[in-house]
Scaffold this active site. Structure first.
Site, mmCIF file in Angstrom:
data_model
loop_
_atom_site.group_PDB
_atom_site.id
_atom_site.type_symbol
_atom_site.label_atom_id
_atom_site.label_comp_id
_atom_site.label_asym_id
_atom_site.label_seq_id
_atom_site.Cartn_x
_atom_site.Cartn_y
_atom_site.Cartn_z
ATOM 1 N N HIS A 57 -0.240 -0.431 -10.187
ATOM 2 C CA HIS A 57 -0.726 -1.225 -9.388
ATOM 3 C C HIS A 57 -1.261 -2.588 -10.067
ATOM 4 O O HIS A 57 -2.504 -2.814 -9.929
ATOM 5 C CB HIS A 57 -2.230 -0.682 -8.698
ATOM 6 C CG HIS A 57 -2.797 -1.102 -7.460
ATOM 7 N ND1 HIS A 57 -3.274 -0.199 -6.383
ATOM 8 C CD2 HIS A 57 -2.804 -2.282 -7.013
ATOM 9 C CE1 HIS A 57 -3.617 -1.121 -5.581
ATOM 10 N NE2 HIS A 57 -3.504 -2.332 -5.593
ATOM 11 N N ARG A 59 0.851 -1.373 0.158
ATOM 12 C CA ARG A 59 0.145 0.012 0.139
ATOM 13 C C ARG A 59 0.997 1.301 -0.008
ATOM 14 O O ARG A 59 1.909 1.334 0.488
ATOM 15 C CB ARG A 59 -0.989 0.131 1.161
ATOM 16 C CG ARG A 59 -1.995 -0.882 1.321
ATOM 17 C CD ARG A 59 -3.121 -0.728 -0.035
ATOM 18 N NE ARG A 59 -4.170 -1.565 -0.131
ATOM 19 C CZ ARG A 59 -4.192 -2.646 -0.776
ATOM 20 N NH1 ARG A 59 -3.121 -2.954 -1.579
ATOM 21 N NH2 ARG A 59 -5.240 -3.459 -0.742
#
Length: 311
Positions: free
Chosen positions: A274, A226
């Protein structure tokens, strides 16, 4: 009796997930009616993604569980309206894609592929010799399903792997540390660090200036976890000073990463969009079907989120 399942994971995912889910329900022997439009009071199970349009779970009084399609639950775990059990996604497709992405980037930095990929200029650079894997310490921050799988894979490649987690873990051939003291020990002199902890209040800015300073000089930082787990300013400063040799980043505080963000232009940063681990419809559908079967049979759900821990 028919089980009503609301798919609240976004219109863009509906065409991708509809058939795999229906096939998985049939394979599990479940009589399911699934759509994106079921009155809240009639919903038995809810398949959820943060961009699926639901933020208030109060009307879903009959709902037996909310089943996340993502591994991370930081966008929902603190929702005060969520009274139902919450499960997160852990499936073989997610795990394998993470292992492959992490292994690829660890090996890229370990053997120095960039030197030769970007050095096509007629210079014969045969004097650049990387250490063997056995002499390259790697630290994995986070030993959940994904972190543990990556630690095992890198250990099998011959790297001495240290894993750190909040609570005690045991993984064959991996040095496992935990707690505040264990974190500093895990980072000290690490040459490659992979960040895979869940995002909680305790792990935000986990890699700050002080902790980046513990790494071996010129270490590589790889973050498929993250974005908020890294102090961006501290990382940029460490890159500029040479304390960190390169950072490969797949996740960011704001996504998509803004065009003017300094990461894009920094010569020692690789940005990937991502993509390290994406939930795969076929494999994740089987996990959801199994959890609904368990719910109907009165058995414990798999991958139930611990609200107090945040994951």
């Amino acid at each position: 009796m028919t089980i009503n399942v609301l798919f609240a994971a976004g219109e863009d995912r509906w065409p991708l997930y509809k058939k795999p889910l229906l096939d998985a329900f049939e394979g599990a022997g479940l009589d399911v009616s699934m759509s994106m439009d079921i009155p809240p009071g009639q919903v038995d199970y809810l398949i959820f993604a943060p961009n699926g349009g639901i933020s208030d779970f109060t009307p879903f009084k009959r709902c037996k569980a909310v089943m996340g399609l993502w591994a991370g639950v930081e966008h929902i775990v603190g929702n005060a309206t969520l009274a139902q059990p919450l499960t997160r996604m852990v499936d073989i497709g997610l795990e394998r894609s993470m292992v492959e992405w992490v292994s690829a980037h660890v090996l890229r930095h370990h053997v120095g592929l960039d030197t030769h990929i970007h050095g096509q200029d007629g210079i014969w650079r045969n004097g650049i010799l990387p250490p063997l894997a056995m002499d390259r310490p790697v630290t994995i921050l986070g030993l959940g399903e994904l972190g543990s799988a990556c630690a095992e894979a890198l250990s099998q490649l011959g790297f001495p792997v240290t894993g750190w987690s909040r609570s005690s873990k045991a993984i064959p051939n991996v040095r496992c540390l935990h707690g505040a003291a264990g974190l500093n020990e895990a980072l000290t002199d690490a040459q490659i660090v992979v960040v895979l902890t869940p995002l909680t209040a305790e792990t935000e800015n986990l890699l700050n200036a002080d902790r980046l300073g513990l790494l071996a000089r010129g270490a590589f930082v790889i973050n498929p976890g993250r974005g908020a787990q890294i102090d961006d300013d501290a990382l940029l400063a460490a890159l500029d000073s040479g304390q960190v040799g390169h950072a490969t980043l797949d996740v960011f505080r704001i996504e998509p990463l803004p065009e003017d963000h300094p990461y894009w232009a920094h010569p020692k940063v690789t940005v990937t969009p991502h993509i390290a681990a994406e939930t795969r419809p076929d494999s994740s559908a089987k996990i959801i079907a199994e959890n609904i079967r368990r719910g109907e049979a009165g058995e414990p759900f798999r991958f139930l989120v611990d609200r107090s821990a945040g994951y």
